[in-house]
Each structure stands twice: as structure tokens, then as C-alpha cells.
Write a protein that holds these residues in place. Structure first.
Motif, short mmCIF file in Angstrom:
data_model
loop_
_atom_site.label_atom_id
_atom_site.label_comp_id
_atom_site.label_asym_id
_atom_site.label_seq_id
_atom_site.Cartn_x
_atom_site.Cartn_y
_atom_site.Cartn_z
N ILE A 19 -5.30 2.46 -0.95
CA ILE A 19 -5.81 1.45 -0.01
C ILE A 19 -5.63 1.90 1.44
O ILE A 19 -6.35 1.43 2.33
CB ILE A 19 -5.15 0.08 -0.26
N TRP A 63 0.83 -1.21 0.00
CA TRP A 63 0.00 0.00 0.00
C TRP A 63 0.86 1.26 0.00
O TRP A 63 0.57 2.22 -0.70
CB TRP A 63 -0.89 0.05 1.24
N ILE A 113 -8.83 2.75 2.91
CA ILE A 113 -9.90 1.76 3.04
C ILE A 113 -10.22 1.44 4.50
O ILE A 113 -11.41 1.40 4.87
CB ILE A 113 -9.56 0.48 2.26
N LEU A 139 -9.02 -4.21 0.45
CA LEU A 139 -7.73 -4.17 1.14
C LEU A 139 -6.68 -5.00 0.41
O LEU A 139 -5.47 -4.81 0.62
CB LEU A 139 -7.89 -4.71 2.57
N TYR A 141 -1.43 1.25 -5.42
CA TYR A 141 -2.24 0.86 -4.26
C TYR A 141 -2.20 1.88 -3.13
O TYR A 141 -2.64 1.56 -2.02
CB TYR A 141 -1.77 -0.50 -3.76
#
Length: 513
Positions: A58, A49, A61, A144, A55
Motif C-alpha cells: 500500500i 502499511w 498506492i 489505501l 499491506y
């Protein structure tokens, strides 16, 4: 009498609060144990992440999931939690996915398995009514998992084809070679970073959140999600075409600066604006609408589940989660590792070993290989081929024979397209500053010789789960195109015919008898 009535009314609320407290403590404790059991995978996910721009979104999230749960608290308080043994099937499914991922060195499967185990644990500890009330936050946890880079080559091809169609529409002459587009005065690569995957992955997470929060109608949600997929793909193709169009009219240097500004600062905002603009007038959920009706999920006055059932289900979930690492650990302890390989190049009838020379030297990329050697051969007619052999005593994380970035396109070379596969292998075209090569690749894993990455993963899983040879060998034969438009494939095929069975060569390298 006035003293009795408040006590009578407060008792059910107190019992419900106590039940929620017990179930949440059990859930938190079990989740902590899972976190310790699979700490390596959790740390890997967080590192991805933070380190991969694909990413970075993320990291938002987890707080989004917490916010989604907080929004549902008024309705959740009217439900009674109860342990649900049937949800152990979900925990088992996640554990099995993790087992396959660990056995096949597939990080995506391990990460997905860990998230599914946590989802199953939530459902098992809180029960079906609460799980239905939390259906979307539980589902949203799937975002995730850092997934999406697997489709980068496909998206590169889609973007390149869209560029070619738009260039033809405006009358700009262009030639496509794999992911390379050439126009008079310019040469462009639809690189991995330009494939649009990072925006597509982020847009899927954003689109799902908007679809749940702004729509009640399932058909409208489905149409919005379809737009969340289509608009980023179309917009990325338009962006790539715009860069080439600007280069055609204003020069490549200006186009590169234009692309960096558009791609880095404006593009994602434009895509979000387009998506929201398209869906705004169709939003059918009011801000004060309840997220669910507690009465439809659970009869009023339902009693919470017992603590004994909660303890049993929680213990069973943790036992199921522990099976895969214990199983693989036992197999790993009982199987021996591969020996260090001293690779000796074979004698090939009709071909002679010669020194490797040339400014465009080729060497494949196999990170984590214990040995990687490249040798050159020439036949009587002057044709030359390069033979590369990579050896892995045992595949593990960071030492996989197939994976992102592994294979024919080594330092200085870029994959440009697929070629006709030889029997039992695969073939690629790679490019380096206008120099073109074709590479035939064969993998010897377990009992098979293949060119398929999927077959490699399945055979690796089989060998690790059931026992068998753990070594893996890659054999690659490459030749440079002798002239523009002339394939080097005849030289590669002739050398492969003289080399003989790939499995025999690979088994000698791996020390199999």
C-alpha cells in the motif's frame, strides 16, 4: 491590434488557471483539516502499511494515484472546476462509516470512512466534470484501506480443501482436521501466513491498475479482474500442495526450506507472470489513447464555479466530518465507565473446583481485558472442564472483546475448526501438539448474550451511539478430548446446564444490578 489579440486569447486561460488554483487550495486546506481531525486513524493506517507484510504494497498506492492524476493533466486542463454540493452526501456516508467504526471499535470501518470522506471532499471541491475525469484515481484510493485479514480463516479453509483434493489426485494418503493436514511422516498446518491473503490483496490492487491502464472494454476488464482473484487462490493452493508433496518424497526439513524460498521470493513473481501472460493478447488500449474526452464531460467554454460556492461547500464538508467525533465525545463524557472487577468463580451444582494441572494448560487470549481468570471444575464421574471469564469495563481501540486473534485459541493453541454451537454461543476446536479441545464461547454485551462477533459489534455500536451499558464479558467453557475421535462436548453441555444463565454470571462480573 496585434497587442490586443494575445490579451483576449489569454484571458480565458488565466481565468481557468485562477479557478484551478482557488479550488486546489481549498481542497488542500480542507484535506489538511481532515487529516488533523482524524490524525489517529491516518497514523494507524500508515503503521499497518509499514508493519504488516500483508499491506506493505500500500505504500506504493499514493505515488501511483499521483501518477494517474499526472497522466490525465492534459485533459483536466480543458475542464473548469466547480464546487458540487451533491457530493456532500459522499462525505456524509464516509462520516457515518467512521462513526459506526468508532462506536463498534471496527478499525476497518473507520479507515474506510476516512478515505471515503477524502474522496467526497475531492468531488465536492472540484465538481462532477473533474470528478468524472478523475474517476479511476479517486476510486483507486480505496486500496489505501488495509483490508483483507478478515478473510484469513476462510482462505485457510479453501487452501486446505484444495490441498486435500490434489493429494488425493496423486495418491498421497492424508487426513484433514480443520486447517491441519497429516500424512504418514508429516503434520502440516495451513497457517495464517500461508492462506494466500497477502498475495490476493496485493493482486487485487495490481489487477485494478492493469485493467484500467490496458483495457478499454468493460467485459475484458471484468474478466481480467476475475482472473486476478482466481489465479492467486489457485496458485496458493498449488504451492501448499507442492510443499506437502515434496515432504512426502524428500522429507519435511527439505520441504520447509523449499516452501520458504518459493513463498518468499518466487511465488508472487510467478502469479504476476501468469496473470499478465493470460491477459496480454487481449489488451485493447493503446499507450497514446486519451483517458477521457473533456468535451463529453463539460461543454467547452464553461465558466468555473464561484469562490463563494466553493467556500460554502468546503465549510459544509468539514462540518459534516466533525459531527461524529463531537457526538461520540459528548456521549462518552456523559456515560460512566465500568468498575474494576473482582471475579469470583461461581458454585456449580454437581461440580467442584480443583487445581489446574497438566502440561497443556489452556488460557484464552483477550488482549486488553482488565481481568482474565481461568478455573477448573470436576464432576462426580471425573470429567473436568475449564471456565474462563474475561472482563472489559469499556471497549475501545486495542481493548475489543472480539477481533483478530481474540478468543479461544490462546498461547500455545491453534484454531482448527468450528464445532456445533450451543444455544446463544459459538463453539470451536483448538489444537496444541496433537491435544484437542472444544471451547464454547458466550459474549455478554449491552442487552444480549451471543456467540456472534457481528452481533457483538452491532450491539457495541448501539450502546455507544444511543447510550447503555458499556461493559463486555466473555464466558468460555472448555474441555479436552478424552481420547482420539471422542468429543468432550457432553462434559461441556453438562457443565453449562448446571451453570445456569450466562447473562446472570456475566452481569455479576460486570457489577450490573
Amino acid at each position: 491590434m496585434t497587442a490586443v489579440l494575445p490579451i483576449g486569447k489569454a484571458a480565458p486561460a488565466a481565468a481557468a488557471d485562477s479557478a484551478w488554483r482557488s479550488h486546489l487550495i481549498a481542497l488542500a486546506g480542507a484535506a489538511a483539516v481532515l487529516g488533523l481531525l482524524f490524525a489517529g486513524d491516518g497514523a494507524d493506517m500508515v503503521a499497518i502499511w509499514l508493519e504488516s507484510s500483508t499491506y506493505n504494497h500500500i505504500v506504493l498506492i499514493p505515488p501511483i494515484i499521483a501518477w494517474l492524476v499526472w497522466q490525465r493533466l492534459p485533459e483536466l486542463r480543458r475542464l473548469s472546476p466547480s464546487a458540487w454540493p451533491a457530493a456532500l452526501i459522499i462525505v456524509g456516508g464516509g462520516a457515518f462509516a467512521w462513526l459506526l467504526g468508532e462506536a463498534g471499535s471496527v478499525a476497518l470501518a473507520r479507515h474506510l470512512g476516512l478515505v471515503v470522506m477524502l474522496q467526497g471532499l475531492v468531488i465536492a471541491c472540484l465538481g462532477p466534470a473533474v470528478a468524472r475525469g478523475l474517476a479511476f484515481p479517486i476510486f483507486y484510493a480505496l486500496f489505501l484501506v488495509p483490508a483483507g485479514e478478515e478473510i484469513v480463516p476462510f482462505m485457510q479453509g479453501v487452501t486446505a480443501q484444495m490441498c486435500m483434493a490434489l493429494l488425493a489426485l496423486v495418491g498421497i494418503p492424508a487426513h484433514l482436521e480443520g486447517v491441519f493436514i497429516s500424512i504418514p511422516g508429516g503434520y502440516f498446518e495451513v497457517a495464517e501466513a500461508c492462506s494466500g491473503v497477502k498475495f490476493l490483496v496485493a493482486m487485487l490492487a495490481y489487477g485494478a491498475l492493469v485493467a484500467n491502464g490496458c483495457f478499454r472494454s468493460w467485459p475484458r476488464r471484468a474478466l481480467f479482474m476475475a482472473a486476478a482473484v482466481a489465479i492467486p487462490i489457485l496458485a496458493n493452493g498449488l504451492r501448499a500442495w507442492g510443499t506437502i508433496y515434496v515432504a512426502w518424497h524428500s522429507g519435511s526439513d527439505f520441504a520447509v526450506g523449499f516452501d520458504h524460498v518459493l513463498y518468499g521470493w518466487i511465488f508472487f513473481a510467478i502469479v504476476i507472470a501468469l496473470l499478465m501472460g493470460a491477459g496480454w493478447r487481449f489488451f485493447d488500449r493503446r499507450a497514446d489513447d486519451p483517458w477521457f474526452d473533456p468535451v463529453k464531460l463539460q461543454a467547452e467554454g464553461s465558466k468555473p464555479g464561484s469562490r463563494r460556492a466553493l467556500a460554502a461547500v468546503t465549510a459544509a464538508a468539514l462540518a459534516i466530518a466533525m459531527v461524529p467525533p463531537v457526538w461520540l465525545g459528548a456521549l462518552s463524557a456523559s456515560s460512566g465507565g465500568g468498575r474494576a472487577a473482582d471475579i469470583v468463580f461461581p458454585d456449580v451444582d454437581g461440580w467442584q473446583r480443583v487445581p489446574v494441572r497438566g502440561s497443556r494448560a489452556w488460557r484464552p487470549h483477550f488482549a486488553g481485558a482488565e481481568r482474565l481468570v481461568v478455573g477448573r471444575y470436576r464432576d462426580g464421574s471425573g470429567r473436568t472442564v475449564d471456565l474462563a471469564i474475561a472482563y472489559f469495563p469499556r471497549q475501545r481501540e486495542g481493548q475489543e472483546i472480539v477481533g483478530f486473534g481474540q478468543g479461544a485459541a490462546g498461547p500455545g493453541w491453534t484454531w482448527s475448526g468450528n464445532a456445533v454451537a450451543p444455544p446463544g454461543g459459538r463453539a470451536d476446536r483448538i489444537t496444541s501438539f496433537g491435544t484437542i479441545r472444544e471451547v464454547a464461547t458466550f459474549y455478554r454485551v449491552g442487552r444480549i448474550v451471543t456467540g456472534s462477533a457481528i452481533d457483538v459489534k452491532w450491539e457495541t455500536m448501539r450502546a455507544r451511539l444511543l447510550g447503555g451499558p458499556q461493559q463486555a464479558v466473555a464466558v468460555l467453557v472448555s474441555a479436552q478430548a478424552p481420547a482420539d475421535g471422542v468429543s468432550p462436548r457432553p462434559a461441556i453441555d453438562s457443565f453449562l446446564a448446571a451453570l445456569g444463565p450466562i447473562d446472570r454470571l456475566a452481569d455479576r462480573v460486570a457489577g450490573r444490578h
